[in-house]
Design a protein around this motif. Structure first.
Motif, PDB file in Angstrom:
ATOM      1  N   VAL A  84       0.889  -1.161   0.000  1.00  0.00           N
ATOM      2  CA  VAL A  84       0.000   0.000   0.000  1.00  0.00           C
ATOM      3  C   VAL A  84       0.928   1.211   0.000  1.00  0.00           C
ATOM      4  N   LEU A  85       0.833   2.019  -1.059  1.00  0.00           N
ATOM      5  CA  LEU A  85       1.807   3.079  -1.312  1.00  0.00           C
ATOM      6  C   LEU A  85       1.169   4.457  -1.358  1.00  0.00           C
ATOM      7  N   LYS A  86       1.966   5.476  -1.048  1.00  0.00           N
ATOM      8  CA  LYS A  86       1.498   6.849  -1.214  1.00  0.00           C
ATOM      9  C   LYS A  86       1.199   7.114  -2.685  1.00  0.00           C
ATOM     10  N   ASP A  87       0.149   7.846  -2.927  1.00  0.00           N
ATOM     11  CA  ASP A  87      -0.333   8.065  -4.283  1.00  0.00           C
ATOM     12  C   ASP A  87       0.736   8.679  -5.197  1.00  0.00           C
ATOM     13  N   GLY A  88       1.558   9.561  -4.656  1.00  0.00           N
ATOM     14  CA  GLY A  88       2.561  10.235  -5.475  1.00  0.00           C
ATOM     15  C   GLY A  88       3.609   9.298  -6.058  1.00  0.00           C
ATOM     16  N   LEU A  89       3.798   8.120  -5.444  1.00  0.00           N
ATOM     17  CA  LEU A  89       4.826   7.196  -5.919  1.00  0.00           C
ATOM     18  C   LEU A  89       4.458   6.525  -7.238  1.00  0.00           C
ATOM     19  N   LYS A  90       3.206   6.640  -7.646  1.00  0.00           N
ATOM     20  CA  LYS A  90       2.813   6.007  -8.914  1.00  0.00           C
ATOM     21  C   LYS A  90       3.475   6.678 -10.114  1.00  0.00           C
ATOM     22  N   TRP A  91       4.023   7.881  -9.924  1.00  0.00           N
ATOM     23  CA  TRP A  91       4.673   8.585 -11.031  1.00  0.00           C
ATOM     24  C   TRP A  91       6.145   8.221 -11.162  1.00  0.00           C
ATOM     25  N   LEU A  92       6.659   7.326 -10.322  1.00  0.00           N
ATOM     26  CA  LEU A  92       8.044   6.884 -10.469  1.00  0.00           C
ATOM     27  C   LEU A  92       8.233   6.240 -11.838  1.00  0.00           C
ATOM     28  N   PRO A  93       9.293   6.564 -12.553  1.00  0.00           N
ATOM     29  CA  PRO A  93       9.530   5.947 -13.863  1.00  0.00           C
ATOM     30  C   PRO A  93       9.582   4.418 -13.774  1.00  0.00           C
ATOM     31  N   LEU A  94       8.831   3.739 -14.572  1.00  0.00           N
ATOM     32  CA  LEU A  94       8.757   2.291 -14.692  1.00  0.00           C
ATOM     33  C   LEU A  94       8.248   1.615 -13.422  1.00  0.00           C
ATOM     34  N   LEU A 143       6.416   7.180 -19.999  1.00  0.00           N
ATOM     35  CA  LEU A 143       5.307   7.996 -20.494  1.00  0.00           C
ATOM     36  C   LEU A 143       4.006   7.195 -20.550  1.00  0.00           C
ATOM     37  N   LEU A 144       4.072   5.967 -21.040  1.00  0.00           N
ATOM     38  CA  LEU A 144       2.869   5.138 -21.136  1.00  0.00           C
ATOM     39  C   LEU A 144       2.340   4.762 -19.756  1.00  0.00           C
ATOM     40  N   GLY A 145       3.271   4.558 -18.805  1.00  0.00           N
ATOM     41  CA  GLY A 145       2.850   4.261 -17.437  1.00  0.00           C
ATOM     42  C   GLY A 145       2.090   5.425 -16.825  1.00  0.00           C
ATOM     43  N   CYS A 146       2.611   6.639 -17.024  1.00  0.00           N
ATOM     44  CA  CYS A 146       1.925   7.836 -16.513  1.00  0.00           C
ATOM     45  C   CYS A 146       0.575   8.024 -17.206  1.00  0.00           C
ATOM     46  N   LEU A 147       0.562   7.770 -18.526  1.00  0.00           N
ATOM     47  CA  LEU A 147      -0.688   7.903 -19.274  1.00  0.00           C
ATOM     48  C   LEU A 147      -1.729   6.913 -18.782  1.00  0.00           C
ATOM     49  N   TRP A 148      -1.285   5.727 -18.447  1.00  0.00           N
ATOM     50  CA  TRP A 148      -2.184   4.692 -17.916  1.00  0.00           C
ATOM     51  C   TRP A 148      -2.867   5.173 -16.640  1.00  0.00           C
ATOM     52  N   PHE A 149      -2.109   5.809 -15.760  1.00  0.00           N
ATOM     53  CA  PHE A 149      -2.689   6.310 -14.510  1.00  0.00           C
ATOM     54  C   PHE A 149      -3.665   7.459 -14.785  1.00  0.00           C
ATOM     55  N   VAL A 150      -3.305   8.326 -15.737  1.00  0.00           N
ATOM     56  CA  VAL A 150      -4.174   9.456 -16.080  1.00  0.00           C
ATOM     57  C   VAL A 150      -5.512   8.957 -16.611  1.00  0.00           C
ATOM     58  N   ILE A 151      -5.461   8.004 -17.561  1.00  0.00           N
ATOM     59  CA  ILE A 151      -6.691   7.446 -18.138  1.00  0.00           C
ATOM     60  C   ILE A 151      -7.508   6.714 -17.085  1.00  0.00           C
ATOM     61  N   LYS A 152      -6.813   5.960 -16.235  1.00  0.00           N
ATOM     62  CA  LYS A 152      -7.490   5.203 -15.190  1.00  0.00           C
ATOM     63  C   LYS A 152      -8.213   6.130 -14.209  1.00  0.00           C
ATOM     64  N   PHE A 173       4.574  -1.630 -10.041  1.00  0.00           N
ATOM     65  CA  PHE A 173       4.069  -1.971  -8.699  1.00  0.00           C
ATOM     66  C   PHE A 173       2.547  -2.118  -8.716  1.00  0.00           C
ATOM     67  N   ALA A 174       1.872  -1.259  -9.480  1.00  0.00           N
ATOM     68  CA  ALA A 174       0.409  -1.368  -9.584  1.00  0.00           C
ATOM     69  C   ALA A 174       0.006  -2.674 -10.259  1.00  0.00           C
ATOM     70  N   GLN A 175       0.784  -3.110 -11.258  1.00  0.00           N
ATOM     71  CA  GLN A 175       0.469  -4.354 -11.956  1.00  0.00           C
ATOM     72  C   GLN A 175       0.727  -5.572 -11.069  1.00  0.00           C
ATOM     73  N   HIS A 176       1.678  -5.447 -10.170  1.00  0.00           N
ATOM     74  CA  HIS A 176       2.007  -6.566  -9.286  1.00  0.00           C
ATOM     75  C   HIS A 176       1.096  -6.627  -8.057  1.00  0.00           C
ATOM     76  N   GLY A 177       0.192  -5.703  -7.920  1.00  0.00           N
ATOM     77  CA  GLY A 177      -0.729  -5.749  -6.793  1.00  0.00           C
ATOM     78  C   GLY A 177      -0.600  -4.597  -5.835  1.00  0.00           C
ATOM     79  N   GLY A 178       0.285  -3.649  -6.136  1.00  0.00           N
ATOM     80  CA  GLY A 178       0.414  -2.481  -5.284  1.00  0.00           C
ATOM     81  C   GLY A 178      -0.828  -1.605  -5.370  1.00  0.00           C
ATOM     82  N   ILE A 179      -1.146  -0.934  -4.269  1.00  0.00           N
ATOM     83  CA  ILE A 179      -2.340  -0.096  -4.200  1.00  0.00           C
ATOM     84  C   ILE A 179      -1.916   1.303  -3.768  1.00  0.00           C
ATOM     85  N   TYR A 180      -2.222   2.291  -4.594  1.00  0.00           N
ATOM     86  CA  TYR A 180      -1.877   3.669  -4.287  1.00  0.00           C
ATOM     87  C   TYR A 180      -3.049   4.353  -3.591  1.00  0.00           C
TER      88      TYR A 180
END
Length: 365
Positions: free
Chosen positions: A118-128, A355-364, A133-140
């Motif tokens: 379970v991670l702080k929301d801001g960490l989802k913008w870390l490159p790669l 870039l695609l990882g960040c875009l994925w979060f934006v769309i989500k 982490f979100a794909q492996h089950g991490g929750i922001y």
């Protein structure tokens, strides 16, 4: 001159781990992406099983550097189960190394691939890393009033329905404890006092939301709660007091020769389910942590100071378990960088993967 050379060598200890850990990230993401595509038509459990194995490969490389390379002495207090379990891991939070400590314990149960955070929301913008982490089950999650439990419940329930092995790591304090952050510490203590809770000295007042949502969503799937208290020894000042726990860089530079880990397993049936009762229970668990830390740091009895109560076991992780991951990922990365097309693929993964990882979060969102 000699002193300057020694200091330079000492400060460069983190360079090799940094190069390999960060440098192999694109290699790892490419391997995971290939498996994700190949497994699209396969059962979800098979995908998850292989993903967990891939995660073990990378995290064993992490443990090679944070355990074998540093030579840190790990003293474990309490009986860590040998068998894998579905658990919520609760710990005091002082350093970025705390994330690695969870890996250390999971590796000793052969459950390293099951670790999810379970991670702080801001960490989802870390490159790669943020995307993976979100794909492996991490929750922001966002803090305080912005905390929204719906997405967290939904994601956890999907894991329960799929029978996904869970070693869910939560730091209930919400932010790292630092004795020099006097305003943060005072605010935390005032918050506890206003609500009639015990005022804590060496930990912050824990927050209940993420822990309650996790337990409530996963209670039928859980075996236990792991209550873990960590002390980084080796950073004493001349006064006998401890300075702040080491950062990842300082840890890799061997500024923490000894790591004390107090472990307590709490059966699922012993945890109250109603939120207000669980809030009281969680604060009581942190009172226990605080008393352990007060005795560790401040006990008037020299025999009881600088250690937790009870017998400790010097726990070692075999280099045979960790070194192969370094060789595999290091070799694959080196081979990729040997050719022009490989270098383009490598750099493209860093750039477009981020870039695609960040875009994925934006769309989500």
């Amino acid at each position: 001159m000699l002193l300057s050379l020694v200091l330079h060598t000492y400060s460069m200890r983190y360079l090799l781990p940094s190069v390999l850990l960060l440098g192999s990230a694109p290699t790892y993401l490419l391997a995971w992406t290939l498996w994700r595509v190949l497994s699209a038509l396969l059962p979800a459990r098979l995908y998850q099983r292989v993903d967990d194995r891939l995660y073990c490969v990378y995290q064993n490389m992490v443990l090679f550097f944070f355990e074998n390379y540093t030579g840190v002495q790990i003293l474990l207090y309490g009986d860590l189960p040998k068998n894998k379990e579905n658990v919520i891991y609760l710990a005091n939070h002082q350093s970025t190394v705390d994330w690695i400590v969870a890996d250390m314990l999971a590796a000793r149960q052969d459950a390293l691939g099951h670790v999810r955070y379970v991670l702080k929301d801001g960490l989802k913008w870390l490159p790669l890393y943020g995307f993976y982490f979100a794909q492996h089950g991490g929750i922001y999650v966002k803090r305080s009033a912005k905390f929204d439990d719906k997405e967290m419940r939904s994601k956890l329930q999907s894991y329960v329905n799929a029978g996904t092995p869970m070693y869910l790591v939560i730091f209930p304090e919400g932010t790292r404890y630092n004795a020099t952050y006097t305003k943060l510490l005072s605010a935390s203590q005032a918050f506890a006092a206003q609500r009639g809770l015990a005022v804590l000295k060496h930990v912050l007042t824990p927050r209940i939301k993420a822990t309650h949502v996790a337990f409530d969503s996963m209670k039928s799937h859980l075996d236990a709660i792991y209550d873990v208290t960590v002390v980084y020894e080796g950073n004493e000042k001349g006064s006998g007091k401890y300075s702040n726990p080491p950062s990842m860089t300082e840890f890799l530079c061997k500024q923490c020769p000894t790591l004390h880990i107090h472990f307590d397993r709490i059966d699922r049936s012993e945890v109250p389910e109603e939120q207000e009762h669980m809030k009281k229970w969680l604060h009581e668990r942190f009172e226990i942590k605080d008393k352990l830390l007060i005795e560790f740091y401040d006990s008037p009895d020299p025999e009881r100071r600088n250690k937790f109560p009870g017998k400790s076991v010097h726990s070692r992780l075999s280099v045979k378990k960790t070194l192969p991951s370094v060789l595999i990922l290091g070799s694959l990365t080196a081979v990729m960088l040997m050719t022009e097309s490989g270098r383009k693929l490598y750099m493209g993964t860093w750039l477009y993967g981020t870039l695609l990882g960040c875009l994925w979060f934006v769309i989500k969102a």
